[in-house]
Design a protein around this motif. Structure first.
Motif, PDB file in Angstrom:
ATOM      1  N   ASN A  26       0.817  -1.223   0.000  1.00  8.39           N
ATOM      2  CA  ASN A  26       0.000   0.000   0.000  1.00  8.39           C
ATOM      3  C   ASN A  26       0.847   1.269   0.000  1.00  8.39           C
ATOM      4  O   ASN A  26       0.538   2.243   0.694  1.00  8.39           O
ATOM      5  CB  ASN A  26      -0.976   0.009   1.181  1.00  8.39           C
ATOM      6  N   GLU A  28       2.147   4.739  -0.811  1.00 14.52           N
ATOM      7  CA  GLU A  28       1.576   5.983  -1.324  1.00 14.52           C
ATOM      8  C   GLU A  28       2.625   7.073  -1.211  1.00 14.52           C
ATOM      9  O   GLU A  28       3.398   7.110  -0.260  1.00 14.52           O
ATOM     10  CB  GLU A  28       0.356   6.417  -0.508  1.00 14.52           C
ATOM     11  N   ARG A  29       2.613   7.978  -2.171  1.00 13.13           N
ATOM     12  CA  ARG A  29       3.527   9.118  -2.168  1.00 13.13           C
ATOM     13  C   ARG A  29       2.722  10.387  -1.912  1.00 13.13           C
ATOM     14  O   ARG A  29       1.609  10.525  -2.386  1.00 13.13           O
ATOM     15  CB  ARG A  29       4.241   9.201  -3.517  1.00 13.13           C
ATOM     16  N   LYS A  31       1.193  11.640   0.787  1.00 12.40           N
ATOM     17  CA  LYS A  31      -0.082  11.440   1.493  1.00 12.40           C
ATOM     18  C   LYS A  31      -0.279  12.560   2.510  1.00 12.40           C
ATOM     19  O   LYS A  31       0.614  12.867   3.282  1.00 12.40           O
ATOM     20  CB  LYS A  31      -0.104  10.080   2.180  1.00 12.40           C
ATOM     21  N   TYR A  56       6.235   9.569   2.027  1.00 17.15           N
ATOM     22  CA  TYR A  56       5.805   8.203   1.745  1.00 17.15           C
ATOM     23  C   TYR A  56       4.972   7.663   2.899  1.00 17.15           C
ATOM     24  O   TYR A  56       5.231   7.961   4.059  1.00 17.15           O
ATOM     25  CB  TYR A  56       7.001   7.268   1.527  1.00 17.15           C
ATOM     26  N   TYR A  58       3.286   3.733   3.907  1.00 15.44           N
ATOM     27  CA  TYR A  58       3.211   2.328   3.521  1.00 15.44           C
ATOM     28  C   TYR A  58       2.998   1.469   4.752  1.00 15.44           C
ATOM     29  O   TYR A  58       3.021   1.970   5.882  1.00 15.44           O
ATOM     30  CB  TYR A  58       4.463   1.880   2.757  1.00 15.44           C
TER      31      TYR A  58
END
Length: 98
Positions: A26, A28-29, A31, A56, A58
């Motif tokens: 999962n 994500e950048r 966020k 990041y 995760y």
């Protein structure tokens, strides 16, 4: 995709590799997390929310992780304050600086 620094770009490649290998999931950048909700003050002015934008986000070994790629120049007073607010509001998320 553009990154704020070469260090952040290198870390993105590492995390993408770890995700493909099943070590993190999962990913994500950039966020966004709300640290304080917006509100209307006693004079009727709208005050915007305070947010933190993580480099990041995760999950690793069942733990939610936020990671921020920092250099000495980017460890500003505002960043340090938002980091403290984040850790208070989201104690279940591990905060890492790389």
């Amino acid at each position: 995709v553009s990154y704020d620094s070469k260090k952040e770009s290198r870390r993105a490649v590492e995390l993408q590799y770890l995700e493909r290998a099943g070590k993190v999931k999962n990913l994500e950048r950039q966020k966004r997390f709300i640290l304080q909700d917006g509100f209307v003050n006693n004079q009727g002015e709208k005050i915007r929310p305070i947010s933190y934008l993580a480099d990041y986000y995760y999950e690793q070994d069942g733990q939610k992780v936020v990671e921020d790629v920092k250099s000495p120049a980017t460890r500003t007073q505002v960043y340090m304050l938002k980091k403290k607010m984040f850790q208070f509001k989201y104690p279940e998320i591990k905060f890492i600086e790389s």
